[in-house]
Structure formats: structure tokens, C-alpha cells
Design a protein around this motif. Structure first.
Motif, PDB file in Angstrom:
ATOM      1  N   GLY A  16      36.021 -50.996  23.094  1.00 14.92           N
ATOM      2  CA  GLY A  16      36.721 -52.017  22.326  1.00 14.92           C
ATOM      3  C   GLY A  16      38.191 -51.685  22.144  1.00 14.92           C
ATOM      4  O   GLY A  16      38.569 -50.515  22.040  1.00 14.92           O
ATOM      5  N   THR A  17      39.001 -52.725  22.132  1.00 15.21           N
ATOM      6  CA  THR A  17      40.423 -52.565  21.852  1.00 15.21           C
ATOM      7  C   THR A  17      40.758 -53.401  20.629  1.00 15.21           C
ATOM      8  O   THR A  17      40.584 -54.626  20.650  1.00 15.21           O
ATOM      9  CB  THR A  17      41.282 -53.007  23.046  1.00 15.21           C
ATOM     10  N   SER A  30      37.098 -52.881  15.729  1.00 13.80           N
ATOM     11  CA  SER A  30      36.726 -51.541  15.291  1.00 13.80           C
ATOM     12  C   SER A  30      35.433 -51.577  14.492  1.00 13.80           C
ATOM     13  O   SER A  30      34.557 -50.714  14.639  1.00 13.80           O
ATOM     14  CB  SER A  30      37.859 -50.928  14.455  1.00 13.80           C
ATOM     15  N   ASN A  31      35.287 -52.590  13.635  1.00  9.56           N
ATOM     16  CA  ASN A  31      34.046 -52.740  12.876  1.00  9.56           C
ATOM     17  C   ASN A  31      32.875 -53.062  13.791  1.00  9.56           C
ATOM     18  O   ASN A  31      31.746 -52.592  13.577  1.00  9.56           O
ATOM     19  CB  ASN A  31      34.210 -53.842  11.832  1.00  9.56           C
ATOM     20  N   ASN A  32      33.126 -53.886  14.810  1.00  8.42           N
ATOM     21  CA  ASN A  32      32.073 -54.178  15.790  1.00  8.42           C
ATOM     22  C   ASN A  32      31.511 -52.887  16.378  1.00  8.42           C
ATOM     23  O   ASN A  32      30.288 -52.689  16.462  1.00  8.42           O
ATOM     24  CB  ASN A  32      32.639 -55.006  16.951  1.00  8.42           C
ATOM     25  N   LEU A  33      32.409 -52.026  16.826  1.00  6.87           N
ATOM     26  CA  LEU A  33      31.980 -50.798  17.501  1.00  6.87           C
ATOM     27  C   LEU A  33      31.172 -49.905  16.570  1.00  6.87           C
ATOM     28  O   LEU A  33      30.119 -49.376  16.949  1.00  6.87           O
ATOM     29  CB  LEU A  33      33.203 -50.045  18.020  1.00  6.87           C
ATOM     30  N   GLN A  34      31.665 -49.720  15.356  1.00 10.37           N
ATOM     31  CA  GLN A  34      30.979 -48.849  14.412  1.00 10.37           C
ATOM     32  C   GLN A  34      29.595 -49.381  14.081  1.00 10.37           C
ATOM     33  O   GLN A  34      28.605 -48.630  14.073  1.00 10.37           O
ATOM     34  CB  GLN A  34      31.802 -48.715  13.129  1.00 10.37           C
ATOM     35  N   ILE A  81      23.417 -49.948  28.793  1.00 11.48           N
ATOM     36  CA  ILE A  81      24.056 -51.034  28.065  1.00 11.48           C
ATOM     37  C   ILE A  81      25.559 -50.792  28.053  1.00 11.48           C
ATOM     38  O   ILE A  81      26.008 -49.705  27.681  1.00 11.48           O
ATOM     39  CB  ILE A  81      23.529 -51.109  26.613  1.00 11.48           C
ATOM     40  N   VAL A  82      26.329 -51.786  28.464  1.00  7.29           N
ATOM     41  CA  VAL A  82      27.790 -51.716  28.425  1.00  7.29           C
ATOM     42  C   VAL A  82      28.292 -52.900  27.598  1.00  7.29           C
ATOM     43  O   VAL A  82      27.961 -54.060  27.898  1.00  7.29           O
ATOM     44  CB  VAL A  82      28.404 -51.749  29.835  1.00  7.29           C
ATOM     45  N   TYR A  83      29.066 -52.604  26.569  1.00  6.58           N
ATOM     46  CA  TYR A  83      29.596 -53.632  25.659  1.00  6.58           C
ATOM     47  C   TYR A  83      31.108 -53.524  25.620  1.00  6.58           C
ATOM     48  O   TYR A  83      31.657 -52.416  25.585  1.00  6.58           O
ATOM     49  CB  TYR A  83      29.012 -53.402  24.263  1.00  6.58           C
ATOM     50  N   PHE A  84      31.779 -54.677  25.636  1.00  9.50           N
ATOM     51  CA  PHE A  84      33.234 -54.697  25.463  1.00  9.50           C
ATOM     52  C   PHE A  84      33.604 -55.769  24.455  1.00  9.50           C
ATOM     53  O   PHE A  84      33.083 -56.885  24.483  1.00  9.50           O
ATOM     54  CB  PHE A  84      33.961 -54.994  26.774  1.00  9.50           C
ATOM     55  N   ALA A  85      34.553 -55.437  23.568  1.00 10.99           N
ATOM     56  CA  ALA A  85      35.124 -56.409  22.645  1.00 10.99           C
ATOM     57  C   ALA A  85      36.636 -56.234  22.631  1.00 10.99           C
ATOM     58  O   ALA A  85      37.134 -55.102  22.607  1.00 10.99           O
ATOM     59  CB  ALA A  85      34.556 -56.236  21.245  1.00 10.99           C
ATOM     60  N   TRP A 372      33.618 -44.170  12.640  1.00 10.27           N
ATOM     61  CA  TRP A 372      34.792 -44.441  11.827  1.00 10.27           C
ATOM     62  C   TRP A 372      34.375 -44.919  10.453  1.00 10.27           C
ATOM     63  O   TRP A 372      33.366 -45.609  10.318  1.00 10.27           O
ATOM     64  CB  TRP A 372      35.652 -45.520  12.474  1.00 10.27           C
ATOM     65  N   PRO A 373      35.165 -44.593   9.420  1.00 17.08           N
ATOM     66  CA  PRO A 373      34.890 -45.177   8.111  1.00 17.08           C
ATOM     67  C   PRO A 373      35.149 -46.676   8.160  1.00 17.08           C
ATOM     68  O   PRO A 373      36.050 -47.134   8.856  1.00 17.08           O
ATOM     69  CB  PRO A 373      35.896 -44.480   7.179  1.00 17.08           C
TER      70      PRO A 373
END
Length: 384
Positions: A16-17, A30-34, A81-85, A372-373
Motif C-alpha cells: 500500500g501507498t 495505512s489503516n487498510n494494511l494494518q 494472496i497479493v493485495y494493493f491499495a 503500525w499503531p
């Protein structure tokens, strides 16, 4: 038939970027990834070991993304599984994934989706691939799922499924004030809470149809999907809205009604063995104490707890057999479980996290993972 991947033989790469130098910021990513990393490693979903989930946030260059996917592709033998956001763009009629330094009109600053596609086709040992793209114009990837004849000859993939947040001409959405982007937020909510009246396993076909209905009703972009072979039957978790109720009668050897027991034929590793064994109790609807009571004194609640928290296979079969019978697993399936136990016991004592073993016959940044917090970001309404 829908199948849950073996967590010991599966991998996930979450990319994710959220921070850009030339494009709009997307702090929701960032929240998506966490959240997605926590879900995939938790009891709600696949229960992947933490070391099997790589999170690549704000990668400096495409090389770090491709490297992380290539490593996971070499390690996974069950499901990858490969995810991108993040932002997506159209370059030469193909989808490109935006990196922190991406600039519109400068294709060399983005990551072509086809680079990831080639890694999956040529470098992957996994039987099944799941690609989830939460970016604008992600539907462009649907038309590039099939390999060209030359690539197809070299690829041996049983099933693939590509889930795109938006059509090839549509932007994706990050609603103001929401913690997650629209598509990923709906995906997380469905995996957490399930689909009322849905199937026992939340396979990708069921998830896709539910997400389409949900997001369309909200007036959000409608996701797109394409599957190859058995890709749509890969499940990302159990349907927590349709778990069976506890049996009414706690007499040994009986459970009311048919239950969607885990399939021992889908297990390849010791990690998968204990994950599926724990799922048996969840599906039975019984507590540890109730399992002990139903075993007619053969095992106690403490024994059940110790069995399900092991990391090495029991040397004898008796306790596991008593546990399965007390949960109500049919005798024919207990025989399959024993064949699986014997098969895994016969394998060399290698590192479980690194070595996925074939299943027995049915009859028998930087690419580093980080947490990440949680923050309270400010969101943009749309992203491109």
C-alpha cells in the motif's frame, strides 16, 4: 467445493501507498494494511502465521514490491494472496500502481501491474492465487489475467481470482471520515461479521457477490472480478454469521444436524493440522469443558486446551481421536484425520514454517512485515 487454504503453506503480501510526493495523500491505506494483516493472522480469517504475511507500505521503488511478491511466490505451495491499495493510473492502456514518487505522465515512476502478474505466472509455486486491487481503474487488470500462450505453457496454476475495487474507467473511493477506503472497509466488515444466510465458508465468489450488493446499495463504485479454474472457491474465512448453534444434547458421540467440518484433505502442514483441529471445536459449538464431558471421561478440558495449543504432532493418536469424536466428527472423517496425522508424522523433521508438505490422499518500505499503531487520518473523497 470451497476450501480454506492451509496457513502453513500459504503466504500473503499486502502492499500500500498512503504517502505521496506529487499526488493526493491516502492515509486510509495505512489503516487498510494494518487491519487486513491483523485479520489474516487472527482467528476470524485464515490464521496465517505472522511471518507468512509481508506488509510493504510506501515502497521506495517497484523493486521492493516485486521482491516481496517473488519471495512469497517461492515459499507458498497452497495459496498466495497479493493485495494493493493506493492510487492507480492508466499507462499505455494498462494498469499501473502508484508509488510514493509517482508523477502523472511519467510512467517510469509507477509500478506496472504486469510486473506482478509475471511473477505470479512464472515464479510461483502456489496452486492458487488471489489478487485484490483497491485502486482506481483496477478493473483494467481483469483483461490481463490470462497468460499469453508462451507464458501459459510455463505456468501451472490451479486457480486464480482477481478482485478489483472499481471498473476499468472508474475511480475508487475513500469516504471522508471513514477509517478505511470504501472497498477494503466493506471487505473487512464482511470477513469480521459474515454474510447472514450465506455459505459456511466465505469463498471469493460469495464475497464478491456480497460486496457488489453492499457497495452498489451505498452508491459506491461496484467491484469487478474474474476467476480462473477453481479460484472462486478459495475461502478467506468462515462465515461468522452462519456458525451452527451448540448441540442441544450433550451426550457423547452425537451432534444435532450436519456441520461444515474442516476438510483434512486440504491440510498440508503441521500448522494447518492444528488450525483445522481448532476449527473443529468452533464448528461443533462446544466449549473445552463440554468437549471433555462428551468424551465420557477420555479427555478433560485441560487436555483439549493443551492439544489445540501444541506446535508438534502428538506421538499417539488416541487423544486426538477422542477429541474429534467428542466434537461430533463422523467416523469416516476421523479416519481421514488419522491418515493425515500419520502422513505428517512420517515427514522429515524440517522447519514447519519453511517447508510445506503435500497432502495425503483423500481416502486416507522495505518489504519487511510491520505493525503500525492505529491513527485517526484525514481522508480524501476520491483517489486516482
Amino acid at each position: 467445493m470451497s476450501v480454506l487454504p492451509d496457513p502453513g503453506a500459504s503466504r500473503a503480501v499486502l502492499i500500500g501507498t498512503s504517502r505521496y510526493r506529487h499526488l493526493e495523500q491516502l492515509p486510509a491505506v495505512s489503516n487498510n494494511l494494518q487491519a487486513l494483516a491483523g485479520l489474516l493472522t487472527g482467528p476470524v480469517s485464515l490464521q496465517l502465521p505472522a511471518q507468512h504475511v509481508s506488509v510493504v507500505e510506501d515502497p521506495a521503488a517497484g523493486q521492493s514490491v516485486v521482491g516481496a511478491v517473488r519471495q512469497a511466490a517461492a515459499e507458498a505451495t497452497d495459496t498466495l494472496i497479493v493485495y494493493f491499495a493506493g492510487h492507480g493510473s492508466v499507462d499505455a492502456d494498462a494498469l499501473s500502481l502508484a508509488l510514493p514518487g509517482t508523477e502523472y505522465g511519467r510512467i517510469e515512476t509507477s509500478l506496472p501491474y504486469d510486473w506482478l502478474r509475471q511473477v505470479l505466472l512464472l515464479d510461483s509455486r502456489a496452486e492458487r492465487h488471489v489478487v485484490i486491487l483497491d485502486c482506481c481503474y483496477s478493473g483494467l487488470a481483469l483483461g490481463r489475467m490470462s497468460a499469453s500462450p508462451g507464458l501459459a505453457d510455463q505456468a501451472a496454476v490451479e486457480g486464480s481470482f482477481l478482485l478489483a475495487a472499481a471498473a476499468e474507467t472508474r475511480t475508487a473511493l475513500a469516504p471522508v471520515g471513514d477509517t478505511y477506503t470504501a472497498f477494503t472497509g466493506a471487505l473487512l466488515d464482511t470477513l469480521h461479521h459474515g454474510i447472514p444466510g450465506g455459505p459456511a465458508l466465505l469463498d471469493l465468489a460469495a464475497l464478491y457477490q456480497h460486496l457488489r450488493r453492499t457497495l452498489e446499495a451505498r452508491g459506491h463504485p461496484v467491484p469487478q472480478a474474474r476467476d480462473r479454474n477453481s479460484g472462486s472457491k478459495v475461502a478467506l474465512g468462515r462465515n461468522h454469521a452462519s456458525l451452527p448453534a451448540p448441540p442441544a444434547v450433550l451426550s457423547p458421540g452425537t451432534v444435532s444436524g450436519e456441520r461444515p467440518w474442516p476438510d483434512p484433505g486440504a491440510v498440508r502442514t503441521i500448522t494447518g493440522f492444528f488450525t483445522a483441529l481448532a476449527d473443529v471445536r468452533v464448528i461443533s459449538g462446544l466449549t473445552h469443558r463440554a468437549v471433555g464431558e462428551r468424551s465420557a471421561g477420555r479427555i478433560s478440558a485441560g487436555t483439549v486446551s493443551r492439544l489445540l495449543n501444541r506446535t508438534t504432532l502428538p506421538r499417539t493418536w488416541g487423544t486426538t481421536a477422542a477429541y474429534l469424536a467428542a466434537c461430533g466428527v463422523p467416523d469416516a472423517q476421523i479416519t481421514q484425520w488419522q491418515a493425515l496425522w500419520e502422513h505428517l508424522r512420517a515427514q522429515p523433521a524440517t522447519a514447519e514454517a519453511d517447508e510445506a508438505r503435500p497432502a495425503p490422499p483423500a481416502s486416507a518500505g522495505s518489504g519487511r512485515a510491520r505493525v503500525w499503531p492505529r491513527s485517526l487520518p484525514v481522508f480524501r473523497r476520491k483517489r486516482g
